[in-house]
Write a protein that holds these residues in place. Structure first.
Motif, PDB file in Angstrom:
ATOM      1  N   THR A  14       3.484   7.960   6.595  1.00 63.40           N
ATOM      2  CA  THR A  14       3.545   8.622   5.401  1.00 63.40           C
ATOM      3  C   THR A  14       2.878   7.901   4.240  1.00 63.40           C
ATOM      4  OG1 THR A  14       5.807   9.390   6.064  1.00 63.40           O
ATOM      5  CG2 THR A  14       5.182   9.520   3.745  1.00 63.40           C
ATOM      6  N   PRO A  15       1.687   8.469   3.718  1.00 58.56           N
ATOM      7  CA  PRO A  15       0.940   7.819   2.699  1.00 58.56           C
ATOM      8  C   PRO A  15       1.950   7.708   1.271  1.00 58.56           C
ATOM      9  CG  PRO A  15      -0.138   9.359   3.511  1.00 58.56           C
ATOM     10  CD  PRO A  15       1.068   9.688   4.303  1.00 58.56           C
ATOM     11  N   PHE A  16       1.801   6.677   0.658  1.00 57.04           N
ATOM     12  CA  PHE A  16       2.397   6.726  -0.780  1.00 57.04           C
ATOM     13  C   PHE A  16       4.175   6.623  -0.580  1.00 57.04           C
ATOM     14  CE2 PHE A  16      -1.053   9.768  -1.299  1.00 57.04           C
ATOM     15  CZ  PHE A  16      -1.864   8.965  -1.923  1.00 57.04           C
ATOM     16  N   GLY A  17       4.664   6.164   0.763  1.00 55.53           N
ATOM     17  CA  GLY A  17       5.920   5.866   0.563  1.00 55.53           C
ATOM     18  C   GLY A  17       7.069   6.848   0.267  1.00 55.53           C
ATOM     19  N   LYS A  18       7.896   6.603  -0.430  1.00 52.42           N
ATOM     20  CA  LYS A  18       8.942   7.473  -0.973  1.00 52.42           C
ATOM     21  C   LYS A  18       8.328   8.611  -2.154  1.00 52.42           C
ATOM     22  CE  LYS A  18      12.580   4.053   0.204  1.00 52.42           C
ATOM     23  NZ  LYS A  18      13.562   3.174  -0.272  1.00 52.42           N
ATOM     24  N   ALA A  19       7.294   8.221  -2.598  1.00 50.36           N
ATOM     25  CA  ALA A  19       6.668   9.012  -3.553  1.00 50.36           C
ATOM     26  C   ALA A  19       6.992  10.536  -3.560  1.00 50.36           C
ATOM     27  CB  ALA A  19       5.452   8.542  -4.043  1.00 50.36           C
ATOM     28  N   ILE A 333     -15.018   5.474   8.231  1.00 52.88           N
ATOM     29  CA  ILE A 333     -13.875   6.509   8.530  1.00 52.88           C
ATOM     30  C   ILE A 333     -12.935   5.853   8.920  1.00 52.88           C
ATOM     31  CG2 ILE A 333     -13.638   8.227  10.325  1.00 52.88           C
ATOM     32  CD1 ILE A 333     -16.669   8.983  10.129  1.00 52.88           C
ATOM     33  N   ALA A 334     -13.077   4.838   9.733  1.00 57.15           N
ATOM     34  CA  ALA A 334     -11.983   3.912  10.084  1.00 57.15           C
ATOM     35  C   ALA A 334     -10.811   3.502   9.013  1.00 57.15           C
ATOM     36  CB  ALA A 334     -12.269   2.891  11.033  1.00 57.15           C
ATOM     37  N   THR A 335     -11.597   3.006   8.092  1.00 58.32           N
ATOM     38  CA  THR A 335     -10.784   2.429   6.820  1.00 58.32           C
ATOM     39  C   THR A 335      -9.951   3.612   6.147  1.00 58.32           C
ATOM     40  OG1 THR A 335     -12.406   0.738   6.360  1.00 58.32           O
ATOM     41  CG2 THR A 335     -10.865   1.323   4.577  1.00 58.32           C
ATOM     42  N   ALA A 336     -10.883   4.721   6.006  1.00 61.03           N
ATOM     43  CA  ALA A 336     -10.390   6.074   5.368  1.00 61.03           C
ATOM     44  C   ALA A 336      -8.940   6.589   6.320  1.00 61.03           C
ATOM     45  CB  ALA A 336     -11.182   7.096   5.164  1.00 61.03           C
ATOM     46  N   LEU A 337      -9.153   6.682   7.514  1.00 60.86           N
ATOM     47  CA  LEU A 337      -7.827   7.165   8.245  1.00 60.86           C
ATOM     48  C   LEU A 337      -6.825   6.405   8.221  1.00 60.86           C
ATOM     49  CD1 LEU A 337     -10.298   8.598  11.367  1.00 60.86           C
ATOM     50  CD2 LEU A 337      -9.047   9.960   9.443  1.00 60.86           C
ATOM     51  N   ALA A 338      -6.924   4.906   8.224  1.00 64.83           N
ATOM     52  CA  ALA A 338      -5.759   4.018   8.187  1.00 64.83           C
ATOM     53  C   ALA A 338      -4.510   4.286   7.595  1.00 64.83           C
ATOM     54  CB  ALA A 338      -6.126   2.621   8.039  1.00 64.83           C
ATOM     55  N   PRO A 339      -4.616   4.825   6.266  1.00 62.18           N
ATOM     56  CA  PRO A 339      -3.375   5.221   5.689  1.00 62.18           C
ATOM     57  C   PRO A 339      -2.516   6.401   6.217  1.00 62.18           C
ATOM     58  CG  PRO A 339      -5.036   4.730   3.866  1.00 62.18           C
ATOM     59  CD  PRO A 339      -5.838   4.761   5.248  1.00 62.18           C
ATOM     60  N   LEU A 340      -3.537   7.340   7.268  1.00 65.10           N
ATOM     61  CA  LEU A 340      -2.770   8.362   7.748  1.00 65.10           C
ATOM     62  C   LEU A 340      -2.019   7.867   9.135  1.00 65.10           C
ATOM     63  CD1 LEU A 340      -5.503  11.002   7.213  1.00 65.10           C
ATOM     64  CD2 LEU A 340      -3.450  10.726   6.029  1.00 65.10           C
ATOM     65  N   GLY A 341      -1.909   6.644   9.412  1.00 69.59           N
ATOM     66  CA  GLY A 341      -1.429   6.343  10.880  1.00 69.59           C
ATOM     67  C   GLY A 341      -2.419   6.076  11.958  1.00 69.59           C
ATOM     68  N   THR A 342      -3.661   6.352  11.511  1.00 70.91           N
ATOM     69  CA  THR A 342      -4.434   6.192  12.770  1.00 70.91           C
ATOM     70  C   THR A 342      -5.013   4.601  13.061  1.00 70.91           C
ATOM     71  OG1 THR A 342      -5.451   8.520  12.333  1.00 70.91           O
ATOM     72  CG2 THR A 342      -6.772   7.053  13.503  1.00 70.91           C
ATOM     73  N   ARG A 343      -5.034   4.339  14.222  1.00 73.12           N
ATOM     74  CA  ARG A 343      -5.434   2.950  14.710  1.00 73.12           C
ATOM     75  C   ARG A 343      -7.020   3.127  15.250  1.00 73.12           C
ATOM     76  NH1 ARG A 343      -2.161  -0.740  18.291  1.00 73.12           N
ATOM     77  NH2 ARG A 343      -3.922  -2.109  17.515  1.00 73.12           N
ATOM     78  N   SER A 372      -0.265   2.023  -0.820  1.00 74.54           N
ATOM     79  CA  SER A 372       0.802   1.478  -0.161  1.00 74.54           C
ATOM     80  C   SER A 372       0.798   1.411   1.455  1.00 74.54           C
ATOM     81  CB  SER A 372       2.288   1.891  -0.659  1.00 74.54           C
ATOM     82  OG  SER A 372       2.298   3.253  -0.431  1.00 74.54           O
ATOM     83  N   SER A 373       0.283   2.265   1.787  1.00 75.23           N
ATOM     84  CA  SER A 373       0.166   2.663   3.453  1.00 75.23           C
ATOM     85  C   SER A 373      -0.974   1.851   4.001  1.00 75.23           C
ATOM     86  CB  SER A 373       0.359   4.107   3.573  1.00 75.23           C
ATOM     87  OG  SER A 373      -0.754   4.673   2.934  1.00 75.23           O
ATOM     88  N   PHE A 374      -1.497   1.202   3.080  1.00 75.94           N
ATOM     89  CA  PHE A 374      -2.762   0.500   3.662  1.00 75.94           C
ATOM     90  C   PHE A 374      -2.617  -1.044   3.322  1.00 75.94           C
ATOM     91  CE2 PHE A 374      -7.006  -1.559   3.333  1.00 75.94           C
ATOM     92  CZ  PHE A 374      -7.875  -1.019   4.539  1.00 75.94           C
ATOM     93  N   ALA A 375      -2.403  -1.373   1.767  1.00 71.20           N
ATOM     94  CA  ALA A 375      -2.332  -2.864   1.610  1.00 71.20           C
ATOM     95  C   ALA A 375      -1.036  -3.452   2.206  1.00 71.20           C
ATOM     96  CB  ALA A 375      -2.135  -2.552  -0.011  1.00 71.20           C
ATOM     97  N   GLY A 376      -0.041  -2.694   2.464  1.00 71.05           N
ATOM     98  CA  GLY A 376       1.033  -3.370   3.163  1.00 71.05           C
ATOM     99  C   GLY A 376       0.946  -3.648   4.497  1.00 71.05           C
ATOM    100  N   ARG A 377      -0.220  -3.465   5.295  1.00 73.94           N
ATOM    101  CA  ARG A 377      -0.309  -3.567   6.572  1.00 73.94           C
ATOM    102  C   ARG A 377      -1.264  -4.658   7.022  1.00 73.94           C
ATOM    103  NH1 ARG A 377      -1.954   2.178   8.839  1.00 73.94           N
ATOM    104  NH2 ARG A 377      -1.361   1.075  10.813  1.00 73.94           N
ATOM    105  N   GLU A 378      -1.157  -5.088   8.046  1.00 77.85           N
ATOM    106  CA  GLU A 378      -1.766  -6.226   8.698  1.00 77.85           C
ATOM    107  C   GLU A 378      -2.976  -5.623   9.040  1.00 77.85           C
ATOM    108  OE1 GLU A 378      -1.515  -9.439   8.492  1.00 77.85           O
ATOM    109  OE2 GLU A 378       0.604  -9.587   7.563  1.00 77.85           O
TER     110      GLU A 378
END
Length: 833
Positions: A14-19, A333-343, A372-378
């Motif tokens: 979920t991008p942007f968390g609870k927003a 593309i890999a970076t852009a897809l990461a906030p959508l939950g794509t590995r 938030s869905s990118f910066a908070g992940r390893e």
């Protein structure tokens, strides 16, 4: 609260968390304030503060991440309460909502005594923009419009959840994902869209008869193409058709705080008047079933998303010479897809994993880095790389097949079918195979079947059911050429003008085919920046397609600029002089003439002038921010081929500071933003992209532009060779401004050299340039609603230039003694010599 199957079930992450929940809850609370408060009170400090407080939850989110959610151009929902002596802080949510409720159709349906917003039974209806439309704009950053892809993923999940909970539904079995796949089948979407188009053509509301209608109707409403239609206030309409549910009242919907109405009730969808035709079924399918590609420009090229096959997978081939950007494109593309939950699983025959990790840092746009869905992940949570470093191609191929088998077996052990157990438009993995040309034996081994090996490799990847990208060099091997027939998407990266020292080398991305969907094949500009990552500038037809289904906004003859209605009287006493011309709002004006006569200042002053209304002659009255600065400034976008931004800012400050003015009202406050283009090789694709991006950004901030000044069009033919190559581009751009409803002023200077009339040698080159300009100038003259000639006087001592009215929309051509003083920036009335 809102029914939730949960929408999270249709998201990988979920991008942007609870927003999104905070924004939707805030919309219902704020909509209730707007509908229960008289419009005359909407600008009061207490009301502004109350609306902004509906979104105060955004201010409690993490300070660093997703800053666009809580920030705005004039204030922030992350704030302390203003001092009692200060005005309420005006926030972006308030501005967006105020614009929505002030929209003509919505306002008249809610507050006018008589309204044409009726249904086929001649019953009055009340309209609201969809909360999902508001959610889309709030989640999209004005500074990074590509973030709409993340907003769309959330909205699509909400619509899927909504459709399964809608009162009008038919029995279905299976998982939520299986039900959604059936609901959005192509034939079902096409049928629903056909019904919607029939309702739109008849000027009627679209009744959502089944769950596919629900998906189509809410998707179009979330794009701003339609309103929700309700019975007035708290009343209820009983359907005249036995199979239809009663229509909910507006107040009941707002008070219910649910995207879907209660059981046994419904509401309808009404399309906005400016829509000329609805999008095609293939375009909607891309939005419903396609993977969003959050790279600037990719949305236009792939028409909303990259479709997967029936097996839920897609295989793409990207080829190109060394240095054309294949690896950078894949990493972007890999970076852009990461906030959508794509590995991303990156298999490379050339790159070391540590080098890839370092390159990703240089290709991550600042916005994504702060999401938030990118910066908070390893980093290791979404990216893994394997170096295929064997000198034997056979061993590398074996390692690839082992990887594929490992992914499949891991999924099976966890009871997951990668091709079925997920929502449309989501892929859990993005697999990159970089350097496939290194898997081919050179020379080919006796008895080997390199083509068969490539076919086997593609089919193995296809069985994964995910997004796979194969990167290859441009070589003549038949096995690599065969890939183009096997894969679903074929892309080539090229260097343009690489051998020329006179021009900056540019990269091109050429889309050759997409097997499963509508897209825009052909050449598109590719830009790789260390600061902003990957950007695509699509070809003009792809960029302008977003406006193709919209009508021109009509020129508003009831509203016109105060300028040129009168002027400062100078010189000998003059009798009453009638106005020169009424220049209407949303019209297009050409200002041309010889020499330096201050045409830029004239155009800027015209656009900054107050509006006069035939119904109400008072100037516009608007909002004030926390510092008492008026909010209803006329906002002007300058597209300059002459001067830097500071020049126009200085002009505007001089205009505003005037005390002796020809206006009958106090000078209207205005602000200007400038897009300055300096001599060089800027292309039409880049120019249009920058202009449209700036206009959209202003809309997302809630402070749209009112007018556009295109200054120095003549300079295009001297210093911008790539713009002069496509003369048709200019008429198309002006039509786009018509669709957007902007007042446009264009300045053009005819070239002249002192003494050229007496000496033909002086004038030869100037005449040559004039002939080159003629086709463009003729097209603009024919399209202009008003054409004014302001030429520099022949006498050096005269500083005022006569204003000649050449043509005017639906008005007589008057030749009155109006002059433009370019130094004092004022219109004068003086006797002609």
């Amino acid at each position: 609260m809102r029914p939730r199957l949960g929408s999270d079930a249709f998201l990988g992450f979920t991008p942007f968390g609870k927003a999104s929940n905070i924004i939707l809850d805030g919309w219902f609370a704020a909509a209730r304030l707007f509908t229960e408060t008289l419009p005359t009170e909407w600008e009061n400090d207490h009301f502004v503060e109350s609306v902004s407080d509906c979104f105060s939850g955004l201010g409690r989110l993490a300070t660093f991440n997703d800053p666009h959610l809580a920030q705005g151009p004039y204030g922030s929902v992350r704030r302390t309460r203003s001092d009692s002596k200060r005005r309420a802080v005006i926030t972006r949510p308030y501005l967006l909502l105020a614009n929505d409720f002030n929209e003509e159709a919505v306002f008249h349906s809610l507050y006018a005594v008589e309204t044409d917003g009726t249904d086929s039974f001649n019953r009055p209806r009340q309209l609201l923009f969809s909360p999902l439309y508001f959610l889309r704009r709030m989640l999209t950053s004005p500074e990074f419009l590509t973030s709409d892809a993340y907003a769309h993923a959330i909205i699509r999940a909400e619509i899927f959840s909504l459709s399964l909970g809608w009162p009008v539904r038919r029995r279905q079995e299976g998982s939520a994902e299986d039900q959604i796949k059936e609901i959005i089948g192509f034939e079902r979407v096409a049928g629903s869209l056909h019904k919607a188009e029939a309702y739109r053509s008849n000027g009627d509301t679209f009744y959502l008869a089944d769950q596919t209608d629900v998906v189509v109707g809410h998707l179009l409403a979330s794009l701003g193409m339609a309103y929700y239609s309700f019975a007035p206030n708290s009343s209820t309409y009983t359907s005249k058709r036995s199979h239809e549910f009663p229509i909910w009242g507006r107040d009941s919907y707002v008070a219910g705080k649910e995207l879907a109405p209660a059981d046994g009730m419904t509401f309808e969808v009404r399309f906005i008047d400016n829509i000329e035709r609805l999008p095609s079924a293939s375009s909607l399918m891309n939005l419903l079933d396609g993977i969003p590609i959050p790279i600037p420009g990719a949305d236009a090229i792939f028409a909303g998303g990259l479709r997967l096959s029936k097996a839920r997978g897609v295989v793409a081939r990207v080829s190109g010479a060394s240095g054309t950007g294949k690896t950078s494109l894949a990493l972007g593309i890999a970076t852009a897809l990461a906030p959508l939950g794509t590995r991303t699983c990156y298999l490379s025959c050339e790159e070391d994993p540590r080098d890839l990790a370092q390159r990703i840092l240089t290709l991550t746009p600042p916005f994504i880095a702060r999401t938030s869905s990118f910066a908070g992940r390893e980093f290791s949570d979404w990216f893994a790389a394997i170096h295929l470093d064997s000198s034997d191609p056979e061993e590398n191929r074996e390692q690839i097949f082992n990887f594929i088998q490992h992914v499949q077996s891991t999924a099976e052990q966890n009871g997951i079918d990668l091709t079925e157990d997920r929502s449309p438009g989501y892929t859990p993995f993005f697999v990159v195979l970089d350097g496939v040309h290194e898997l081919i034996n050179r020379p080919a081994l006796e008895g080997s079947d390199e083509v068969g090996d490539m076919r086997e490799l593609v089919e193995a990847f296809r069985k994964l059911g995910v997004f796979v990208m194969i990167l290859t060099a441009q070589t003549g091997e038949r096995a690599l050429q065969e890939l183009d027939y096997l894969v679903d998407v074929v892309l080539t990266l090229e260097h343009e003008d690489r051998s020329s020292i006179a021009q900056e080398p540019k990269r091109k991305l050429v889309l050759h085919k997409t097997r499963l969907q509508h897209s825009w094949p052909g050449a598109h500009h590719l830009h790789i920046s260390k600061r902003d990552g990957i950007k695509l500038y699509p070809q003009l037809p792809a960029q302008l397609e977003q406006f193709a289904g919209w009508r021109w906004q009509a020129i508003r003859r009831s509203r016109y600029f105060d300028m040129l209605l009168t002027g400062i009287r100078l010189g000998t006493p003059l009798k009453d002089v009638p106005p020169l011309v009424r220049i209407y709002e949303k019209s297009q004006v050409l200002i041309s003439g010889k020499g330096s006569s201050g045409k830029a200042g004239f155009g800027l002053k015209l656009l900054a002038s107050p509006m006069i209304s035939e119904d109400d002659s008072e100037p516009d009255v608007g909002l004030f921010d926390a510092d008492g600065v008026r909010m209803n400034k006329r906002r002007i976008l300058v597209i300059s081929f002459l001067y830097p931004p500071e020049y126009y800012q200085g002009l505007l400050e001089k205009i505003v500071q005037q005390t002796a003015d020809q206006l009958s009202f106090e000078t209207q406050e205005a602000e200007v933003e400038t897009l300055s283009f300096y001599p060089g090789f800027v292309t039409p694709e880049v120019l249009v992209s920058k202009i449209v991006t700036r206009l959209k950004s202003a809309d997302l901030q809630g402070i749209p532009f009112h007018g556009v000044l295109i200054d120095g069009l003549h300079n295009v033919f001297l210093q911008f060779p790539r713009l002069q190559e496509n003369v048709l581009f200019w008429p198309v751009l002006y039509e786009t401004f018509r669709v957007l409803g902007l007042t446009v002023v264009t300045t053009h200077t005819h070239f002249a050299v002192k003494g050229m009339d007496a000496n033909p040698l002086y004038g030869a080159d100037v005449n040559l340039v004039t002939h080159r300009i003629a086709p463009l100038l003729q097209a603009i003259v024919n399209a202009a609603d008003f054409y004014l000639n302001i030429s520099q006087p022949a006498e050096d001592q005269i500083i005022s230039s006569p204003i000649e009215l050449v043509s005017a929309l639906a008005q007589p051509i008057r030749q009155q003694p109006y002059f433009w003083n370019s130094q004092a920036l004022m219109v004068e009335i003086r006797s002609r010599r």
